[in-house]
Design an enzyme around this catalytic site. Structure first.
Site, short mmCIF file in Angstrom:
data_model
loop_
_atom_site.label_atom_id
_atom_site.label_comp_id
_atom_site.label_asym_id
_atom_site.label_seq_id
_atom_site.Cartn_x
_atom_site.Cartn_y
_atom_site.Cartn_z
N CYS A 134 -25.24 5.18 25.97
CA CYS A 134 -24.94 6.48 25.41
C CYS A 134 -26.16 7.02 24.66
O CYS A 134 -27.10 7.46 25.29
CB CYS A 134 -23.67 6.44 24.56
SG CYS A 134 -22.86 8.04 24.50
N LEU A 135 -26.20 6.92 23.33
CA LEU A 135 -27.40 7.35 22.61
C LEU A 135 -28.62 6.59 23.12
O LEU A 135 -29.72 7.16 23.22
CB LEU A 135 -27.21 7.11 21.11
CG LEU A 135 -28.37 7.52 20.23
CD1 LEU A 135 -28.63 9.00 20.30
CD2 LEU A 135 -28.10 7.12 18.77
N GLU B 173 -19.12 -1.24 27.30
CA GLU B 173 -18.65 -2.35 26.46
C GLU B 173 -17.13 -2.31 26.25
O GLU B 173 -16.51 -3.35 26.01
CB GLU B 173 -19.38 -2.36 25.11
CG GLU B 173 -19.06 -1.23 24.14
CD GLU B 173 -19.95 0.00 24.33
OE1 GLU B 173 -20.44 0.22 25.46
OE2 GLU B 173 -20.16 0.75 23.35
N MET C 116 -29.18 5.64 26.11
CA MET C 116 -29.61 6.26 27.37
C MET C 116 -30.35 7.56 27.06
O MET C 116 -31.39 7.86 27.63
CB MET C 116 -28.36 6.54 28.23
CG MET C 116 -28.65 7.25 29.53
SD MET C 116 -28.31 9.02 29.41
CE MET C 116 -27.97 9.45 31.09
N HIS D 296 -19.76 4.17 27.89
CA HIS D 296 -19.70 2.95 27.07
C HIS D 296 -19.06 1.81 27.86
O HIS D 296 -17.86 1.60 27.77
CB HIS D 296 -18.87 3.21 25.82
CG HIS D 296 -19.54 4.08 24.82
ND1 HIS D 296 -20.38 3.58 23.84
CD2 HIS D 296 -19.52 5.42 24.64
CE1 HIS D 296 -20.83 4.58 23.11
NE2 HIS D 296 -20.31 5.70 23.56
N ASP E 24 0.86 -1.19 0.00
CA ASP E 24 0.00 0.00 0.00
C ASP E 24 0.89 1.24 0.00
O ASP E 24 1.87 1.31 0.76
CB ASP E 24 -0.86 0.08 1.28
CG ASP E 24 -1.85 -1.06 1.40
OD1 ASP E 24 -2.05 -1.76 0.40
OD2 ASP E 24 -2.39 -1.26 2.51
N ILE E 25 0.51 2.24 -0.80
CA ILE E 25 1.34 3.45 -0.88
C ILE E 25 1.48 4.12 0.49
O ILE E 25 2.57 4.47 0.93
CB ILE E 25 0.73 4.46 -1.89
CG1 ILE E 25 0.99 3.94 -3.30
CG2 ILE E 25 1.33 5.84 -1.73
CD1 ILE E 25 0.49 4.85 -4.39
N GLY F 201 -24.57 6.02 19.04
CA GLY F 201 -24.67 6.45 17.66
C GLY F 201 -24.73 7.96 17.56
O GLY F 201 -24.92 8.64 18.58
N1 GLN Z 1 -24.86 11.40 19.65
C1 GLN Z 1 -24.85 11.39 21.09
C2 GLN Z 1 -23.90 12.44 21.65
O1 GLN Z 1 -23.03 12.88 20.95
C3 GLN Z 1 -24.50 10.02 21.62
C4 GLN Z 1 -23.11 9.59 21.32
C5 GLN Z 1 -22.87 8.11 21.50
O2 GLN Z 1 -23.81 7.33 21.54
N2 GLN Z 1 -21.62 7.70 21.57
O3 GLN Z 1 -24.02 12.83 22.77
#
Ligand code: GLN
Length: 575
Positions: A383-384, A532, A386, A530, A150-151, A356
């Site tokens: 995150c999202l 996870e 929640m 997060h 790969d370049i 997300g």
């Molecule tokens: N979009 C949301 C925020 O920016 C949640 C981010 C995420 O789920 N990692 O706060």
């Protein structure tokens, strides 16, 4: 006294996606099991500063370290296999290297010289690699992303070539991973792609010491001898990385072939045998799971499961803690409508909405939250997920029918999730600032933050301790102005970032909300962080363990899944 840190450089050839990250992590795990102290680093040849702004549907998950680096998802494998946290130094992209070089050029560090790939870029790469070296580390495995040829990868490989000469014998070695395909027509393994790939590597001045061949079948000794001869490595330095059903089998398979023994003899790492009993035990437990539990994941990047890599693994670990296999059902949030919720979610024993960004699919996620709340299906929002839970609760339980997140409706009347511009940062003791004009990378709360758990809540029960540290990656927060109204309607705040210390009485402390839950529900929890990222097969994360435990108890959905045979009437017929 310890010797200097030694390095294993791992390159790949023929194809991408051969499992270089997993092979590297497995070898690292074996060296750690020998009692060595081991760390890892990933060098990615692309020009983005980091993968933070890349679409997960293209590039897979963005992994986050404790110190707030947004990194390649391979770092997740490294942490899961090694059980040690990686840092910002464990991940460099070519973009980051070049930007450091350009910053030096602007500062005048190069004293007016012409800035070139060799030596300036290669020096920067070498510095990044050597920054991993430390008196308490025996070995560092450095994986170079992409494939030889790969370049973009050239400066990295050139830097490795130079390091080899500078480090001298027995301090570094090169491991090259290639593909040995089988042709169905002749039933033979084909070694030519490996030969070509090694030829390419040698043209850059790198001679591999060890070749690992990814293959769908075991490779015969004859083929290994041929590869050894054509590629100029010793016969006992050719190994097979066979396709495995369970990725945690890989360390065992590589150990059986003596990979870490060969590495140890080349790098003089001692003859001690690794203790692989925990890996054998893990694989045995995974092969004998007695239960299964169906989990619906309502997300927006479901076309590429790699986008949810750590989440997928963490659910698997949570299942393992209960001797249960997870039946994953990834659902595109955009497909959900109020009319089809039963069809999509009726058989799920647990529902999870993951992280997300952006408005696509949000209303579907909110519908899934509402379904879980009403039907008492265990719910885990991350995150999202929640934030969607807070919006759903505000709209349907607290009478704030127009509640929304500033991310989706900036002008919404009730921005229950909003963009907080400043907060007290307990990590630094300072006020942290989020600037609306910051670029995409600069406007997020990233990395590990403390969270104090509320006694008597499900979160506190799951963790078993009062204070935890979890990793964050988000721009928006639970709006503290709504704490009162939402808690009055029954939302439980079960985790918050600790207040500012007494030394800073003037500092406004918004007490950021980190975990919410519902009291009158079997298990309904949303966390702003997060979890996870911190789960590993040897140590399943407490929240995933608790969620799966609750889902297993949800036999209601289970019954819908497999309608029971009609029971015989007990009406005294036998009498
Ligand atoms: N979009 C949301 C925020 O920016 C949640 C981010 C995420 O789920 N990692 O706060």
């Amino acid at each position: 006294m310890r010797q200097k840190t030694k390095f294993i450089f791992i390159t790949g050839g023929v194809l991408s996606s051969l499992g270089k990250g997993l092979t590297s992590a497995s070898l690292a795990a074996l060296l750690k099991a020998k009692g060595l102290s081991v760390s890892m680093q990933k060098l990615d040849p692309y020009l983005n500063l980091d993968p933070g702004t890349m679409n997960p549907r293209q590039h897979g998950e963005v992994f986050v370290t404790d110190d707030g680096a947004e990194t390649d998802m391979d770092l997740g494998h490294y942490e899961r296999y090694l059980g040690t946290p990686m840092t910002r130094r464990s991940s460099f992209t070519a973009g980051r290297i070049y930007s450091q070089v350009l910053a030096k050029e602007r500062r005048g560090d190069y004293l007016g010289g012409t800035v070139q790939v060799i030596p300036h870029v290669t020096d920067e790469v070498k510095e990044a690699i050597l920054s991993m070296s430390s008196h308490d580390l025996d070995v560092v495995l450095v994986e170079v992303g992409g494939t030889v040829g790969d370049i973009e990868g050239q400066p990295f490989l050139e830097a490795l070539r130079q390091l080899k000469g500078e480090m001298g014998k027995n301090r570094c070695l090169f491991l090259h991973l290639t593909l040995v395909p089988y042709l169905s027509t002749t039933g033979e393994p084909k070694t030519k792609p490996t030969q070509h790939s090694v030829k390419e590597l040698r043209s850059i001045g790198i001679q591999p010491d060890i070749i690992v061949c990814r293959s769908s079948r075991p490779i015969s000794q004859d083929s290994k001898t041929k590869i050894a001869l054509f590629c100029d490595v010793s016969k006992d330095a050719v190994f097979t990385a066979m396709d495995v059903e369970n990725i945690y089998e890989l360390p065992i398979k590589l150990h059986e072939q003596g990979l870490e023994r060969k590495v140890s003899s080349l790098l003089r790492l001692g003859r001690r045998e690794p203790d692989i009993a925990p890996w054998v035990d893990l694989v045995k437990r995974q092969a004998s799971l007695t239960e299964s539990v169906s989990i619906a994941i309502v997300g927006k990047y479901v076309e590429l499961i790699e986008a949810y890599k750590s989440l997928h693994e963490a659910l698997t670990h949570g299942g393992l803690a209960h001797n249960a296999r997870i039946d994953f059902n990834y659902i595109n949030a955009e497909d959900l409508k109020s009319s089809n919720l039963e069809k999509y979610l009726g058989q799920a024993q647990g529902i999870l909405v993951p992280g997300g960004f952006g408005p696509r699919g949000i209303e579907g996620m909110i519908l899934a939250v509402g379904y879980a709340r009403r039907k008492k299906t265990p719910y885990f929002g991350i995150c999202l997920g929640m934030q969607c839970a807070v919006i759903e609760f505000s709209r349907h339980q607290a009478g704030l029918t127009k509640a929304d997140s500033e991310e989706f409706k900036p002008k919404s009347h009730h921005r229950v999730i909003f963009r907080m511009t400043g907060w007290y940062d307990p990590n630094t003791g300072l006020r942290a600032q989020r600037n609306p004009d910051d670029d995409l990378g600069g406007s997020m709360r990233l990395g590990s933050y403390p969270c104090r758990l509320t006694p008597g809540t499900k979160a506190r029960e799951a963790y078993g301790v009062d204070l935890v540290h979890e990793r964050h990656r988000h721009r928006f927060e639970f709006n503290p102005d709504y704490i009162n109204i939402l808690t009055k309607h029954g939302l439980v705040i079960s985790g918050q970032m600790p207040e500012s210390p007494l030394e800073n009485p003037d500092m406004p402390s918004p007490k950021l909300v980190e975990v919410v839950e519902l009291a009158n529900h079997p298990w309904f929890l949303g966390c702003q962080f997060h979890p996870e990222f911190k789960s590993s097969p040897m140590r399943p994360h407490p929240l995933f363990k608790a969620f799966i435990g609750a889902a297993l108890k949800n036999t209601h959905a289970e019954e819908k899944k497999e309608p029971k045979e009609p029971r015989e009437s007990k009406g005294g017929k036998k009498a």
